[in-house]
Enzyme design. Structure first.
Site, PDB file in Angstrom:
ATOM      1  N   THR A 207       0.817  -1.212   0.000  1.00 41.42           N
ATOM      2  CA  THR A 207       0.000   0.000   0.000  1.00 41.42           C
ATOM      3  C   THR A 207       0.849   1.259   0.000  1.00 41.42           C
ATOM      4  O   THR A 207       2.018   1.243   0.377  1.00 41.42           O
ATOM      5  CB  THR A 207      -0.917   0.032   1.239  1.00 41.42           C
ATOM      6  OG1 THR A 207      -0.119  -0.058   2.418  1.00 41.42           O
ATOM      7  CG2 THR A 207      -1.918  -1.106   1.209  1.00 41.42           C
ATOM      8  N   ASN A 209       0.925   4.914   1.731  1.00 39.18           N
ATOM      9  CA  ASN A 209       0.405   5.578   2.921  1.00 39.18           C
ATOM     10  C   ASN A 209       0.706   7.073   2.888  1.00 39.18           C
ATOM     11  O   ASN A 209       1.843   7.471   2.631  1.00 39.18           O
ATOM     12  CB  ASN A 209       1.047   4.989   4.181  1.00 39.18           C
ATOM     13  CG  ASN A 209       0.699   3.531   4.389  1.00 39.18           C
ATOM     14  OD1 ASN A 209      -0.275   3.202   5.034  1.00 39.18           O
ATOM     15  ND2 ASN A 209       1.506   2.637   3.821  1.00 39.18           N
ATOM     16  N   GLU A 256      -4.514   4.962   3.580  1.00 36.60           N
ATOM     17  CA  GLU A 256      -3.713   3.848   3.070  1.00 36.60           C
ATOM     18  C   GLU A 256      -4.399   3.262   1.845  1.00 36.60           C
ATOM     19  O   GLU A 256      -5.569   2.882   1.898  1.00 36.60           O
ATOM     20  CB  GLU A 256      -3.552   2.784   4.151  1.00 36.60           C
ATOM     21  CG  GLU A 256      -2.669   1.616   3.751  1.00 36.60           C
ATOM     22  CD  GLU A 256      -2.440   0.647   4.893  1.00 36.60           C
ATOM     23  OE1 GLU A 256      -1.490  -0.142   4.815  1.00 36.60           O
ATOM     24  OE2 GLU A 256      -3.216   0.687   5.876  1.00 36.60           O
TER      25      GLU A 256
END
Length: 311
Positions: A207, A209, A256
């Site tokens: 991911t 962030n 996220e």
């Protein structure tokens, strides 16, 4: 576009078509004002287009107000870049707050901005205790040498479109409605930072962030269909807004995003996360395995969204 903080740096001598307000969110009502000053500049090329927004942060601190922003200042600049000639950030200091409406018109609109056209909404306010009104602008226009254009407020469902209306919808997680009112997707910008490194190695979903500023008004914590702009290119994705309670309930609020079709390292890059639709509220799962199963479902929901409508 030139982005100027305070009038001490504004050196333009040409006449201006100017609109002023808070412009929080640059929603459809705000866009009517911006479009009108652009129309005047097209008709009179010697004019410069100016959006002047009141920066209320310090004033809110003085008044102990905690209302957060739909749009950070840099986000507003990104949205208006290439559309107007000047974006002026006008700090709403205690001195400004105590300026009489007449002095604001004479010293700021005319004296500083050389306004030839002033575009405003019917509920505009300026000067001490907001005593300056659209009627006062129209009264002072002939003697001060500018034209006043008052634009009626945009409406949706028999209600004026406003930043308050949009905040209410975001608080419900209703980003679809918020986006209708904005006229563009609600966005969160930021630099990609290192997270807890669980997404990729443990959950199998790497991911990106970002940490939103504390002044940013965020939607209901939860999972959203999202679209992310990276280096000018758009990617579909699924985004969690919140504190990731399954992993660490004490985490700061973060945004996220798992991006489809993008594997490169994004650390340090500036990205824009656009929220398109609400999937589910944030919740704490009994295990990482249960969280992983849910993320897979969220991913499929988001992919189906894009399959129907495209990126």
């Amino acid at each position: 576009m030139q982005y100027i903080t305070g009038f001490e740096h504004y050196q333009e001598e040409a006449g201006t078509a100017v609109t002023l307000g808070k412009f929080d969110g640059l929603h459809r009502g705000h866009r009517k004002l911006v479009e009108r000053i652009m129309e005047h500049v097209e008709q009179e090329p010697d004019l410069k287009s100016v959006v002047c927004f009141f920066e209320m942060t310090e004033f809110k601190k003085m008044c102990h107000l905690d209302q957060k922003k739909l749009m950070m200042n840099e986000e507003r600049a990104i949205r208006l870049d290439g559309r107007v000639d000047y974006l002026i950030e006008y700090p709403f200091t205690e001195q400004v707050a105590h300026m009489s409406p007449e002095d604001f018109v004479k010293n700021v609109l005319v004296g500083e901005m050389n306004a030839k056209v002033v575009v405003a909404g019917p509920d505009c306010s300026f000067g001490y205790k907001g005593a300056g009104t659209a009627d006062l602008l129209k009264q002072m226009a002939p003697e001060c040498g500018f034209e006043t254009v008052i634009i009626e407020k945009a409406q949706e469902d028999h209600r004026d479109i406003s930043s308050t209306y949009i905040r209410e919808e975001l608080d419900r997680g209703n980003v679809r409605k918020a986006n209708e009112l904005l006229g563009t997707p609600y966005s969160i910008h930021g630099t990609v930072v290192h997270g807890n490194h669980i997404g990729g190695p443990v959950l199998g979903f790497p991911t990106a962030n970002i940490v939103p500023p504390p002044e940013k008004h965020l939607p209901l914590f939860g999972v959203y269909v999202s679209r992310v702009k990276v280096d000018g290119k758009l990617y579909g994705g699924v985004t969690n807004v919140g504190k990731k309670p399954t992993i660490d309930g004490g985490s700061p609020v973060g945004v996220e995003t798992f991006l489809f079709d993008l594997q490169e390292d994004l650390y340090g890059k500036w990205i824009e996360v656009q929220l398109l639709d609400f999937i589910r509220p944030e919740k704490k799962f009994d295990s990482l395995e249960a969280l992983k199963e849910q993320i897979e479902k969220d991913k499929e929901t988001s992919l189906f969204y894009f399959k129907k409508g495209g990126i």
